[in-house]
Write a protein that holds these residues in place. Structure first.
Motif, PDB file in Angstrom:
ATOM      1  N   THR A 110      10.706   9.228   3.988  1.00  0.00           N
ATOM      2  CA  THR A 110      10.912   8.888   5.396  1.00  0.00           C
ATOM      3  C   THR A 110       9.774   9.432   6.256  1.00  0.00           C
ATOM      4  N   GLY A 111       9.177   8.540   7.052  1.00  0.00           N
ATOM      5  CA  GLY A 111       8.109   8.940   7.969  1.00  0.00           C
ATOM      6  C   GLY A 111       6.750   9.061   7.332  1.00  0.00           C
ATOM      7  N   GLU A 112       6.640   8.835   6.033  1.00  0.00           N
ATOM      8  CA  GLU A 112       5.365   8.990   5.346  1.00  0.00           C
ATOM      9  C   GLU A 112       4.501   7.736   5.451  1.00  0.00           C
ATOM     10  N   ASP A 113       3.229   7.922   5.124  1.00  0.00           N
ATOM     11  CA  ASP A 113       2.308   6.809   4.888  1.00  0.00           C
ATOM     12  C   ASP A 113       2.260   6.598   3.383  1.00  0.00           C
ATOM     13  N   VAL A 114       2.732   5.431   2.938  1.00  0.00           N
ATOM     14  CA  VAL A 114       2.896   5.174   1.512  1.00  0.00           C
ATOM     15  C   VAL A 114       2.109   3.942   1.108  1.00  0.00           C
ATOM     16  N   ILE A 115       1.457   4.031  -0.048  1.00  0.00           N
ATOM     17  CA  ILE A 115       0.837   2.863  -0.662  1.00  0.00           C
ATOM     18  C   ILE A 115       1.587   2.567  -1.945  1.00  0.00           C
ATOM     19  N   VAL A 116       2.073   1.335  -2.072  1.00  0.00           N
ATOM     20  CA  VAL A 116       2.668   0.871  -3.323  1.00  0.00           C
ATOM     21  C   VAL A 116       1.638  -0.027  -4.000  1.00  0.00           C
ATOM     22  N   VAL A 117       1.243   0.337  -5.213  1.00  0.00           N
ATOM     23  CA  VAL A 117       0.227  -0.418  -5.941  1.00  0.00           C
ATOM     24  C   VAL A 117       0.921  -1.401  -6.883  1.00  0.00           C
ATOM     25  N   GLY A 118       0.638  -2.685  -6.697  1.00  0.00           N
ATOM     26  CA  GLY A 118       1.242  -3.711  -7.537  1.00  0.00           C
ATOM     27  C   GLY A 118       1.593  -4.941  -6.719  1.00  0.00           C
ATOM     28  N   ALA A 119       1.924  -6.033  -7.409  1.00  0.00           N
ATOM     29  CA  ALA A 119       2.265  -7.272  -6.708  1.00  0.00           C
ATOM     30  C   ALA A 119       3.422  -8.005  -7.366  1.00  0.00           C
ATOM     31  N   GLY A 120       4.113  -7.335  -8.296  1.00  0.00           N
ATOM     32  CA  GLY A 120       5.236  -7.957  -8.969  1.00  0.00           C
ATOM     33  C   GLY A 120       6.550  -7.688  -8.270  1.00  0.00           C
ATOM     34  N   ASN A 121       7.641  -8.055  -8.928  1.00  0.00           N
ATOM     35  CA  ASN A 121       8.962  -7.922  -8.319  1.00  0.00           C
ATOM     36  C   ASN A 121       9.290  -6.486  -7.935  1.00  0.00           C
ATOM     37  N   SER A 122       9.064  -5.535  -8.836  1.00  0.00           N
ATOM     38  CA  SER A 122       9.393  -4.143  -8.531  1.00  0.00           C
ATOM     39  C   SER A 122       8.545  -3.615  -7.381  1.00  0.00           C
ATOM     40  N   ALA A 123       7.253  -3.920  -7.391  1.00  0.00           N
ATOM     41  CA  ALA A 123       6.369  -3.450  -6.328  1.00  0.00           C
ATOM     42  C   ALA A 123       6.839  -3.942  -4.973  1.00  0.00           C
ATOM     43  N   VAL A 124       7.160  -5.220  -4.891  1.00  0.00           N
ATOM     44  CA  VAL A 124       7.564  -5.805  -3.611  1.00  0.00           C
ATOM     45  C   VAL A 124       8.931  -5.284  -3.185  1.00  0.00           C
TER      46      VAL A 124
ATOM     47  N   THR B 258      11.763   2.810   6.641  1.00  0.00           N
ATOM     48  CA  THR B 258      11.715   4.189   7.139  1.00  0.00           C
ATOM     49  C   THR B 258      10.347   4.841   6.986  1.00  0.00           C
ATOM     50  N   ALA B 259       9.365   4.098   6.467  1.00  0.00           N
ATOM     51  CA  ALA B 259       8.020   4.647   6.274  1.00  0.00           C
ATOM     52  C   ALA B 259       6.990   3.583   6.618  1.00  0.00           C
ATOM     53  N   ARG B 260       5.730   4.022   6.728  1.00  0.00           N
ATOM     54  CA  ARG B 260       4.621   3.089   6.963  1.00  0.00           C
ATOM     55  C   ARG B 260       4.048   2.739   5.591  1.00  0.00           C
ATOM     56  N   VAL B 261       4.218   1.484   5.192  1.00  0.00           N
ATOM     57  CA  VAL B 261       3.965   1.112   3.804  1.00  0.00           C
ATOM     58  C   VAL B 261       2.897   0.029   3.703  1.00  0.00           C
ATOM     59  N   THR B 262       1.984   0.248   2.753  1.00  0.00           N
ATOM     60  CA  THR B 262       0.992  -0.756   2.411  1.00  0.00           C
ATOM     61  C   THR B 262       1.199  -1.166   0.963  1.00  0.00           C
ATOM     62  N   LEU B 263       1.206  -2.463   0.729  1.00  0.00           N
ATOM     63  CA  LEU B 263       1.309  -3.006  -0.620  1.00  0.00           C
ATOM     64  C   LEU B 263      -0.101  -3.376  -1.066  1.00  0.00           C
ATOM     65  N   ALA B 264      -0.650  -2.633  -2.005  1.00  0.00           N
ATOM     66  CA  ALA B 264      -2.043  -2.825  -2.410  1.00  0.00           C
ATOM     67  C   ALA B 264      -2.109  -3.468  -3.792  1.00  0.00           C
ATOM     68  N   SER B 265      -2.930  -4.499  -3.924  1.00  0.00           N
ATOM     69  CA  SER B 265      -3.061  -5.182  -5.211  1.00  0.00           C
ATOM     70  C   SER B 265      -4.383  -5.929  -5.266  1.00  0.00           C
ATOM     71  N   ARG B 266      -4.833  -6.212  -6.482  1.00  0.00           N
ATOM     72  CA  ARG B 266      -6.094  -6.941  -6.644  1.00  0.00           C
ATOM     73  C   ARG B 266      -5.942  -8.403  -6.244  1.00  0.00           C
ATOM     74  N   THR B 267      -4.766  -8.957  -6.468  1.00  0.00           N
ATOM     75  CA  THR B 267      -4.443 -10.293  -6.007  1.00  0.00           C
ATOM     76  C   THR B 267      -3.156 -10.206  -5.198  1.00  0.00           C
ATOM     77  N   PRO B 268      -3.013 -10.993  -4.152  1.00  0.00           N
ATOM     78  CA  PRO B 268      -1.804 -10.893  -3.322  1.00  0.00           C
ATOM     79  C   PRO B 268      -0.570 -11.330  -4.093  1.00  0.00           C
ATOM     80  N   PRO B 269       0.613 -10.821  -3.696  1.00  0.00           N
ATOM     81  CA  PRO B 269       1.839 -11.255  -4.361  1.00  0.00           C
ATOM     82  C   PRO B 269       2.036 -12.752  -4.218  1.00  0.00           C
ATOM     83  N   LYS B 270       2.524 -13.347  -5.278  1.00  0.00           N
ATOM     84  CA  LYS B 270       2.785 -14.781  -5.269  1.00  0.00           C
ATOM     85  C   LYS B 270       4.290 -14.993  -5.229  1.00  0.00           C
TER      86      LYS B 270
END
Length: 353
Positions: A162-176, A185-197
């Motif tokens: 809660t309240g953190e800056d978080v990066i989730v690495v991945g673009a699959g179902n679990s990552a998303v 509850t947090a500031r989240v970036t989803l980072a991946s080499r290709t965008p989620p499809k």
């Protein structure tokens, strides 16, 4: 004399499916499970995990998934189902027996567990699947990063972030799924080499798994695998696509470096980051075969469609793309287990002919 006709290592969905197929062939079977109950890794997955296949497409052979077949079961429902399934099997399930080594004398396999017990059989199935060893890639600048890095396998719920800056690495179902949950509850970036499809969960009013079944895609042989992006698409009824479109989480191309508590992005900008969660998948977990000569130098099994190419009577269940799209799933492990046992029976018939 061997203790059993077959030994199954692992008591999760793959191991239970293997035991079912072996017992249907009238082979006495021992299941060796490292934990205190035969439910595999499911209790250790994150709390909100929801299957992207409906219950009626998420059952093991011989026992339908209870309740509404069109619903999408949660993690704990799967655990309960596996407990129930294990009770229906006419197999010896030995819990708290972590297999440490497997040897082969040319006729019998001997599995030795951490308790010092041994189990012998002319056939052995590795069913610890592809979810025992998290794949943790090296990140650029990781040695200088002062925040927290965890694999998705260690994530449970958003409370601690809660309240953190978080990066989730991945673009699959679990990552998303994880990124969208955290974004409340947090500031989240989803980072991946290709965008989620994103693909529709229910095209034309039917779940995608219905179309997989009627078109035959679900069981299309491995040799016909359609090559494409390595990350599986995200099955979505609209929730996750909308969340990403609204920046909760924000999707970005993979960062190029880490330094202290900072991530550097391809466009030259930087952001603060407290925690990185790696939704980067798993690799086969087969340490007990390390001295058997059945694995590659990188620890992957040498096999064809689950049948070992190095040892007779050695098989695998639960590997991704073992035989088809569905091989590592609840709906697919039963088909692969039946195939494995059928092939063993055919080989035995040829040898005795």
């Amino acid at each position: 004399m061997p203790d059993y006709d077959a030994i199954v290592i692992g008591g999760g969905q793959s191991g239970l499916a293997a035991a079912h197929a072996l017992r249907c062939a009238n082979l006495s079977t021992a299941v060796l499970e490292a934990s205190d109950e035969p439910v595999g890794s499911w209790p250790r997955y994150y709390d909100s995990l929801t299957l992207f296949s409906p219950a009626k497409y998420s059952a093991l052979p011989g026992l339908p998934f209870p309740g509404d077949g069109d619903r999408y079961p949660r993690r704990d429902e799967v655990v309960d189902y596996l407990r129930l399934y294990a009770k229906t099997l006419d197999a010896d399930i030995h819990v708290n027996q972590r297999v440490e080594t497997v040897t082969h004398d040319g006729h019998l396999y001997t599995a030795t567990t951490d308790t010092g017990e041994t189990f012998t059989a002319p056939r052995i199935v590795a069913a610890t699947g592809g979810f025992g060893s998290p794949h943790i890639p090296a990140l650029p600048g990781q040695d200088t990063f002062t925040g927290t890095i965890i694999h998705a396998g260690a994530y449970r719920n958003p409370t601690d972030r809660t309240g953190e800056d978080v990066i989730v690495v991945g673009a699959g179902n679990s990552a998303v799924q994880i990124a969208a949950e955290l974004a409340a509850t947090a500031r989240v970036t989803l980072a991946s080499r290709t965008p989620p499809k994103f693909v529709p969960q229910r095209p034309l009013g039917r779940d995608m798994h219905f179309w997989f079944t009627v078109t035959g895609l679900d069981t299309l042989p491995i040799g016909h695998r359609i090559r494409g992006p390595s990350t599986a698409p995200v099955f979505d009824a609209g929730r996750y696509r909308s969340a990403v479109a609204n920046g909760k989480p924000r999707a970005r191309e993979m960062f190029t470096g880490l330094a202290g508590r900072t991530a550097l992005w391809p466009d030259g900008t930087t952001t603060e980051v407290d925690t990185i969660i790696l939704a980067t998948g798993y690799i086969p977990h087969l340490p007990y075969f390390s001295n058997l000569g059945a694995l590659t130098a990188s620890g992957r099994p040498r096999h064809r469609k689950g049948l070992s190419t190095t040892h007779n009577g050695l098989g695998y269940i639960g590997l991704e793309w073992q035989r088809s799209l569905s091989s590592a799933s609840l709906r697919g492990v039963g088909r692969d287990a039946k195939y494995l046992v059928t092939q063993w029976n055919r080989q035995a018939s040829v040898r005795t002919a």
